[in-house]
Design an enzyme around this catalytic site. Structure first.
Site, mmCIF file in Angstrom:
data_model
loop_
_atom_site.group_PDB
_atom_site.id
_atom_site.type_symbol
_atom_site.label_atom_id
_atom_site.label_comp_id
_atom_site.label_asym_id
_atom_site.label_seq_id
_atom_site.Cartn_x
_atom_site.Cartn_y
_atom_site.Cartn_z
ATOM 1 N N VAL A 1 0.831 -1.202 0.000
ATOM 2 C CA VAL A 1 0.000 0.000 0.000
ATOM 3 C C VAL A 1 0.864 1.250 0.000
ATOM 4 C CG1 VAL A 1 -1.768 1.293 1.235
ATOM 5 C CG2 VAL A 1 -1.884 -1.204 1.151
ATOM 6 N N ALA A 2 1.849 1.296 0.895
ATOM 7 C CA ALA A 2 2.685 2.491 1.015
ATOM 8 C C ALA A 2 4.026 2.103 1.603
ATOM 9 C CB ALA A 2 1.997 3.541 1.890
ATOM 10 N N ASN B 1 9.646 5.716 2.481
ATOM 11 C CA ASN B 1 10.953 6.198 2.050
ATOM 12 C C ASN B 1 11.132 7.649 2.483
ATOM 13 O OD1 ASN B 1 11.597 3.732 0.608
ATOM 14 N ND2 ASN B 1 10.078 4.389 -0.890
ATOM 15 N N GLU C 1 2.704 6.692 7.406
ATOM 16 C CA GLU C 1 4.031 6.929 6.822
ATOM 17 C C GLU C 1 4.660 8.206 7.380
ATOM 18 O OE1 GLU C 1 4.897 4.274 5.389
ATOM 19 O OE2 GLU C 1 2.835 3.581 5.320
ATOM 20 N N GLU D 1 7.120 -0.535 13.514
ATOM 21 C CA GLU D 1 5.706 -0.550 13.140
ATOM 22 C C GLU D 1 4.775 -0.309 14.328
ATOM 23 O OE1 GLU D 1 4.870 -0.227 10.272
ATOM 24 O OE2 GLU D 1 6.548 -0.975 9.090
#
Length: 725
Positions: A326-327, A330, A354, A376
């Protein structure tokens, strides 16, 4: 020389000082073949040429290192069979403390064989320039997701003496590098390429210490076909028009998996003082309208909680549906799948998650893949603190309830004794770390962090602790003990109370026990949003059905939030297979309405259709799969179709749509479809016309097509790609 600058430094902001990496050697990582513990990596330089016609990347890598002990015999790097190494060379570092980054010479295109990789051109230093000498090297097998590259070093190297290793290579069929023909993009105008390094794929992008324990700064020079825009996860970037090359520099240390590149028909639009979106021209208006002003709001909320944003700019690039997750967080440039644009609430949550990684994961990184929850779990906690600040506690509790529901669903599938339900998972040699990515990493990790916040009794005080934790460890990699020791030091009164040893809630048990979280958050503040969902679900499971359906139809779910509708459908999925009369009534009540909603809602309803073999709505399944090219919206449906009596239908739809799928996704679906061939594919009830000619195909014909020319390539293993959202 004309230069079009695209600086990622925030206007008026001073660059945060870069801390040198810690002197102790990095944590041992069984997923890395490298000798990272014997060296300190100071900087890496990349010269890259993109060759989309050949699906090839030609590269030159300059590693700036020093040995931590005298006379190391060899440098061992992580590599991959997709990498073909052309040469290795050694160069003594110049006497000057800082040398201007080297330039790279790119071969002119022309007929004949492919040109060689770029050549480095080092700046002339006063006196004699350090000379390069060739080095011997060999490549050995390591695991099914990589190789080891051993480069022999000169025997006279001293400890802490800077030197450079120069490697020239080409990479084809690399798991990290996804090449897309123009027809696989939205605009169908230009080729597209992106990289995805998490967890251990970037060893096929460039030889490296492919472990999160090692961080360094990097710079890159990239040559691409005319008219193709190149972006990287860098704090500064510029396009040199006369040379036709892009220059990038990342001033903060990052692990190898966060070095990322994307190139294609991309156009920018500013959405805030330090943010812009990049997307294909046809998507840019939608992306801009959905995120304009919002990203700055989220960044400001995060800064109030956890301290200054340290990466300069926060830009977002929307990738074609082939993007495997999904994402991806970076730094400076979040990668996100464009398919999510139609699902507003999921888009909000994914981008905020993110954003949170800018502090937790990118600035402070888990030193080993065995403790991914450190990134996470903390990022999920920070994400929910940000949504609480911007959208209120009720919305945050609804989203949390939705995710915890999914966690318990995964727990039922895996069993409470599953080792992957631990926060600290033992990574066995040869196992791909991407296999450890699951909801426990996120949600059980979140529950532990939430529990820590409750111990101190005040979310604001816990925010202060996390702010201090980030300040202490920014630009380094940590283990769980670093977090817990810092927590007890910040709250000495809790240390005196031995909160880490409370019976049944010991920190050690949180980390190493299998099963669900030891404690879950109080979500009562979201009851105004979750109570209607539970009430509607209870109506549909009540008897008599006609009265229940009449009562349920009076509830207008079109006014619900997306997460409410998704939670309701997930509850129905959990109860499937349902009585056919219930499915029929559900379809009559909701099918047309749900068909007009976003893809996150539609796929859930269609999974209910498939799991209950409800043929009247199969045309909606067909239409959905014909319109989707994303892993996240195709794989779940194909898995459900092949588990039940609808495999023939799945084969037919796949034959008709496979030409529009990325080869990696096509291989994934082929593997699903090829499982169990030879068993009956005849439906449990009379087939509708939707099953078409596939019903007459023989298993042998199907298997020949599925496993023929399109059979999985040994160069790309699906397990090499992180497909977790």
């Amino acid at each position: 020389m004309a230069a079009q600058c695209c600086c990622r430094q925030a206007p008026g902001a001073e660059a945060a000082p870069v801390r040198p990496p810690p002197e102790p050697p990095p944590a041992l990582d069984v997923a890395s073949a490298s000798s990272a513990q014997l060296f300190r990596l100071r900087h890496l330089q990349l010269g890259l040429e993109l060759r989309p016609e050949a699906r090839e990347l030609a590269g030159c890598l300059v590693l700036e290192l020093c040995a931590l002990r005298p006379a190391p015999r060899a440098l061992v790097l992580d590599a991959h069979p997709a990498l073909r190494l052309h040469s290795a060379a050694f160069r003594r570092a110049p006497a000057a403390a800082a040398e201007t980054p080297c330039a790279f010479a790119f071969s002119a295109p022309g007929p004949g064989p492919a040109p060689p990789p770029p050549l480095p051109a080092f700046p002339e230093a006063p006196g004699s320039e350090p000379a390069c000498c060739p080095l011997a090297f060999r490549v050995d097998p390591f695991t099914d997701y990589g190789s080891s590259l051993t480069v022999t070093l000169p025997p006279e190297l001293q400890a802490h003496q800077p030197f450079q290793v120069i490697l020239r290579y080409t990479s084809t069929d690399a798991p990290a590098i996804w090449w897309l023909d123009p027809e696989l993009t939205y605009g169908c105008a230009k080729p597209f390429v992106f990289t995805q390094g998490h967890s251990v794929c970037n060893r096929s992008f460039f030889p490296c210490f492919d472990t999160p324990a090692v961080k360094c700064t990097y710079s890159a020079v990239v040559k691409a076909p005319s008219g193709v825009q190149v972006l990287m996860s860098a704090t500064r970037s510029a396009y040199m028009e006369e040379e036709g090359v892009f220059h990038f520099h990342m001033e903060h240390p990052v692990p190898a998996y966060l070095v990322a590149l994307v190139a294609g028909d991309l156009k920018p639009a500013d959405i805030g003082p330090r943010s812009r979106v990049w997307a294909e021209p046809c998507l840019l208006p939608t992306a801009t309208s959905k995120l304009s002003g919002a990203v700055e709001q989220w960044l400001s909320a995060a800064e109030r909680l956890y301290g200054p944003y340290m990466w300069g700019r926060y830009d977002i690039v929307f990738l074609p549906p082939s993007f495997p997750i999904v994402a991806m967080e970076n730094p400076c440039l979040t990668f996100i799948i464009s398919s999510i644009l139609e699902s507003d609430e999921f888009l909000v949550i994914d981008v905020i998650h993110e954003v949170a990684h800018s502090w937790f994961g990118n600035a402070v990184t888990n030193a080993t893949w065995e403790e991914m929850w450190l990134s996470e779990g903390l990022a999920t906690y920070a994400q929910r603190r940000i949504t609480t600040e911007t959208y209120g506690a009720a919305f945050t509790c609804l989203e949390t309830a939705f995710r915890l529901d999914a966690l318990h669903r995964q727990m039922k599938l895996l069993g409470e004794d599953s080792p992957v339900s631990k926060l600290q998972v033992k990574l066995e040699p040869g196992v791909n770390p991407s296999h450890l990515m699951n909801l426990f990493t996120y949600e059980k990790g979140y529950c532990f962090v939430y529990y820590l916040s409750q111990l101190c009794g005040d979310p604001q005080r816990f925010d202060d602790f996390l702010r201090a934790y980030v300040e202490k460890y920014k630009f380094t990699s940590v283990v769980a003990q670093d977090l817990l020791d810092s927590f007890l030091s910040f709250f000495p009164e809790l240390k005196e109370q031995s909160v880490d040893c409370r019976a049944g809630l010991e920190f050690e048990r949180w980390l190493n026990a299998t099963g669900p979280p030891l404690a879950e958050p109080d979500l009562s503040q979201g009851s105004s949003l979750t109570r209607p969902v539970e009430a509607l679900f209870q109506l549909w499971t009540a008897e008599p059905l006609d009265q229940a359906a009449a009562s349920a139809s009076a509830i207008d779910i079109s006014k619900w939030r997306t997460f409410q509708t998704a939670l309701f459908l997930d509850r129905l999925l959990d109860g499937s297979p349902l009585p056919q009369e219930v499915v029929m009534s559900l379809s009559k009540c909701y099918s047309s309405l749900l068909d007009s909603m976003n893809a996150e809602i539609r796929i859930r309803w269609l999974q209910i259709v498939v799991r209950n073999d409800y043929y009247p709505d199969l045309h909606r399944v067909r239409r959905f799969l014909e319109s989707q090219m994303s892993r996240m919206y195709t794989i779940p449906l194909y898995e459900d179709l092949c588990t039940g009596a609808l495999k023939s239908f799945a084969l037919e739809v796949f034959y008709q749509t496979q030409g529009r799928l990325h080869p990696n996704l096509r291989r994934a679906i082929q593997q699903i479809l090829s499982q169990g061939l030879g068993s009956s594919t005849e439906p449990a009830s009379e087939p509708s016309t939707e099953l078409g000619k596939a019903e007459a195909d023989t298993d042998s014909d199907a298997q020949a097509l599925l496993l023929g020319d399109e059979a999985p390539s040994s160069a790309i293993s699906l397990r090499d790609v992180n497909v977790s959202a």
